[in-house]
Design an enzyme around this catalytic site. Sequence first.
Site, PDB file in Angstrom:
ATOM      1  N   ASN A   9       0.817  -1.120   0.224  1.00 40.90           N
ATOM      2  CA  ASN A   9      -0.044  -0.010   0.230  1.00 40.90           C
ATOM      3  C   ASN A   9       0.825   1.187  -0.012  1.00 40.90           C
ATOM      4  O   ASN A   9       1.366   1.529   0.889  1.00 40.90           O
ATOM      5  CB  ASN A   9      -0.851  -0.113   1.244  1.00 40.90           C
ATOM      6  CG  ASN A   9      -1.727   1.238   1.577  1.00 40.90           C
ATOM      7  OD1 ASN A   9      -1.923   1.920   0.497  1.00 40.90           O
ATOM      8  ND2 ASN A   9      -2.283   1.311   2.730  1.00 40.90           N
ATOM      9  N   TRP A  10       0.974   1.880  -1.150  1.00 39.79           N
ATOM     10  CA  TRP A  10       2.039   3.112  -1.263  1.00 39.79           C
ATOM     11  C   TRP A  10       1.519   4.273  -0.552  1.00 39.79           C
ATOM     12  O   TRP A  10       2.375   5.296  -0.558  1.00 39.79           O
ATOM     13  CB  TRP A  10       2.251   3.372  -2.853  1.00 39.79           C
ATOM     14  CG  TRP A  10       2.853   2.458  -3.534  1.00 39.79           C
ATOM     15  CD1 TRP A  10       3.140   0.928  -3.406  1.00 39.79           C
ATOM     16  CD2 TRP A  10       3.645   2.369  -4.806  1.00 39.79           C
ATOM     17  NE1 TRP A  10       3.575   0.208  -4.348  1.00 39.79           N
ATOM     18  CE2 TRP A  10       3.865   1.123  -5.337  1.00 39.79           C
ATOM     19  CE3 TRP A  10       3.696   3.542  -5.700  1.00 39.79           C
ATOM     20  CZ2 TRP A  10       4.423   0.874  -6.419  1.00 39.79           C
ATOM     21  CZ3 TRP A  10       4.339   3.160  -6.950  1.00 39.79           C
ATOM     22  CH2 TRP A  10       4.719   1.986  -7.410  1.00 39.79           C
ATOM     23  N   LYS A  11      -0.025   4.236  -0.280  1.00 41.53           N
ATOM     24  CA  LYS A  11      -0.674   5.432   0.155  1.00 41.53           C
ATOM     25  C   LYS A  11      -0.180   6.585  -0.664  1.00 41.53           C
ATOM     26  O   LYS A  11      -0.065   6.577  -1.794  1.00 41.53           O
ATOM     27  CB  LYS A  11      -0.087   5.742   1.654  1.00 41.53           C
ATOM     28  CG  LYS A  11      -0.045   4.454   2.518  1.00 41.53           C
ATOM     29  CD  LYS A  11       0.139   4.596   3.950  1.00 41.53           C
ATOM     30  CE  LYS A  11       0.246   3.307   4.901  1.00 41.53           C
ATOM     31  NZ  LYS A  11       0.136   3.833   6.384  1.00 41.53           N
ATOM     32  N   HIS A  96      -9.508   0.578   5.052  1.00 39.23           N
ATOM     33  CA  HIS A  96      -8.098   1.172   5.519  1.00 39.23           C
ATOM     34  C   HIS A  96      -8.273   1.987   6.764  1.00 39.23           C
ATOM     35  O   HIS A  96      -9.208   3.018   6.679  1.00 39.23           O
ATOM     36  CB  HIS A  96      -7.030   1.610   4.443  1.00 39.23           C
ATOM     37  CG  HIS A  96      -5.766   1.698   5.198  1.00 39.23           C
ATOM     38  ND1 HIS A  96      -5.306   2.802   6.166  1.00 39.23           N
ATOM     39  CD2 HIS A  96      -4.369   0.954   5.154  1.00 39.23           C
ATOM     40  CE1 HIS A  96      -4.115   2.462   6.660  1.00 39.23           C
ATOM     41  NE2 HIS A  96      -3.683   1.445   5.854  1.00 39.23           N
ATOM     42  N   GLU A  98      -6.865   4.421   8.118  1.00 37.75           N
ATOM     43  CA  GLU A  98      -6.685   5.886   7.600  1.00 37.75           C
ATOM     44  C   GLU A  98      -8.091   6.418   6.949  1.00 37.75           C
ATOM     45  O   GLU A  98      -8.470   7.584   7.253  1.00 37.75           O
ATOM     46  CB  GLU A  98      -5.342   6.092   6.579  1.00 37.75           C
ATOM     47  CG  GLU A  98      -4.269   5.892   7.644  1.00 37.75           C
ATOM     48  CD  GLU A  98      -2.934   5.526   6.652  1.00 37.75           C
ATOM     49  OE1 GLU A  98      -2.897   5.593   5.416  1.00 37.75           O
ATOM     50  OE2 GLU A  98      -2.138   5.151   7.505  1.00 37.75           O
ATOM     51  N   GLU A 168      -5.405  -5.340  10.601  1.00 36.85           N
ATOM     52  CA  GLU A 168      -4.366  -4.177  10.838  1.00 36.85           C
ATOM     53  C   GLU A 168      -4.695  -3.470  12.200  1.00 36.85           C
ATOM     54  O   GLU A 168      -5.209  -2.521  12.215  1.00 36.85           O
ATOM     55  CB  GLU A 168      -4.443  -3.139   9.718  1.00 36.85           C
ATOM     56  CG  GLU A 168      -4.150  -3.777   8.381  1.00 36.85           C
ATOM     57  CD  GLU A 168      -3.492  -2.751   7.388  1.00 36.85           C
ATOM     58  OE1 GLU A 168      -2.169  -3.086   7.073  1.00 36.85           O
ATOM     59  OE2 GLU A 168      -4.125  -1.653   7.210  1.00 36.85           O
ATOM     60  N   GLY A 174       2.365   2.226  10.717  1.00 40.97           N
ATOM     61  CA  GLY A 174       3.332   3.115  10.744  1.00 40.97           C
ATOM     62  C   GLY A 174       3.913   3.900  11.941  1.00 40.97           C
ATOM     63  O   GLY A 174       4.690   4.811  12.048  1.00 40.97           O
ATOM     64  N   SER A 214       3.656  -2.222  10.505  1.00 37.14           N
ATOM     65  CA  SER A 214       4.998  -2.316  10.700  1.00 37.14           C
ATOM     66  C   SER A 214       5.595  -3.634  10.296  1.00 37.14           C
ATOM     67  O   SER A 214       6.630  -4.125  11.002  1.00 37.14           O
ATOM     68  CB  SER A 214       5.293  -1.965  12.235  1.00 37.14           C
ATOM     69  OG  SER A 214       4.854  -0.489  12.195  1.00 37.14           O
ATOM     70  N   GLY A 235       2.904  -1.185   4.444  1.00 34.16           N
ATOM     71  CA  GLY A 235       2.982   0.411   4.124  1.00 34.16           C
ATOM     72  C   GLY A 235       4.221   0.964   3.942  1.00 34.16           C
ATOM     73  O   GLY A 235       4.974   0.676   2.727  1.00 34.16           O
ATOM     74  N   GLY A 236       4.947   1.163   4.967  1.00 31.31           N
ATOM     75  CA  GLY A 236       6.427   1.951   4.686  1.00 31.31           C
ATOM     76  C   GLY A 236       7.261   0.986   3.977  1.00 31.31           C
ATOM     77  O   GLY A 236       8.067   1.545   3.102  1.00 31.31           O
TER      78      GLY A 236
HETATM   79  C1  PEP Z   1      -0.750   0.107   6.310  1.00 33.71           C
HETATM   80  O1  PEP Z   1      -0.803   1.533   5.815  1.00 33.71           O
HETATM   81  O2  PEP Z   1      -1.563  -0.638   5.810  1.00 33.71           O
HETATM   82  C2  PEP Z   1       0.372  -0.399   6.779  1.00 33.71           C
HETATM   83  C3  PEP Z   1       0.474  -1.494   7.310  1.00 33.71           C
HETATM   84  O3  PEP Z   1       1.572   0.646   7.047  1.00 33.71           O
HETATM   85  P1  PEP Z   1       2.846   0.415   7.465  1.00 33.71           P
HETATM   86  O4  PEP Z   1       3.302  -0.980   7.109  1.00 33.71           O
HETATM   87  O5  PEP Z   1       3.624   1.227   7.634  1.00 33.71           O
HETATM   88  O6  PEP Z   1       2.518   0.009   9.284  1.00 33.71           O
END
Ligand code: PEP
Length: 253
Positions: A9-11, A96, A98, A168, A174, A214, A235-236
């Site tokens: 997920n590049w956001k 999600h 967010e 999640e 994040g 994470s 994500g990251g």
């Molecule tokens: C996400 O946004 O779905 C996520 C899991 O982010 P991160 O891996 O950065 O925690």
Amino acid sequence: MRPKVIAGNWKMNKDADESVELINGLITRSGEIPNGVTVILCPPFTSLAIAQRLLDGGPMALGGQNMHYEDEGAFTGEISAGMLKSVGCTFVIIGHSERRQIFGETNDAINKKVKKALSAGLRPIICVGETLEERERGVTEQVINVQLKGALQDVSENEVSRAIIAYEPVWAIGTGKNATPEQAADVHNYIRKIIGQFYSWATAERIIIQYGGSVKPENARSLLATDGIDGALVGGACLKPDSFMEIVMAAGS
Ligand code: PEP
């Protein structure tokens, strides 16, 4: 045996040129994707068309990060399921945290999106997860139950098998603080039990449940080797070819 599914997920990251660079970096290493591992890239909407051209004929699939539940019309700033399909998406992330927290997405809206995605032929990645406050209050299972029931209202057994659930925990997204494999497995087992109650045990056994929060190369192996964890929503760590590919490889070992 369920396949492992790793989604990035590049956001709201990577403009068009940066997207090309990241995708080309991933394509260079795509021969290393282990058998039985599905890889999905979810760039921002502005990079989907170029991603489709670059990924054409290769092993990586494309997904949207969100969609609207209507087919078309006066919904400024929104994207439909049909539009996602027209640029090669076969998956879409829905609900999600967010979207829920920053943009006020409700379980009702998420349910409409899930139903529309499925009827349009997209596979929804449905995100559920508790906040730190909810975990500390001991209501994680109730929160997951309400989110799942809300998202899957009027979704048939036949359709739900095409959905992916992403657990999640909001406190892990994040933050650099992942759930332990044991914490994740407890909730994954609970989600599978709920799916079994809503539908059947056969469907519960088939459904893919990813962990997200994470996930990094350093923790991917232990999370992905845990019974009941069928993949990761990343994500990251998906923003660099090497860290994402290391997670993909961990899914195959
Ligand atoms: C996400 O946004 O779905 C996520 C899991 O982010 P991160 O891996 O950065 O925690």
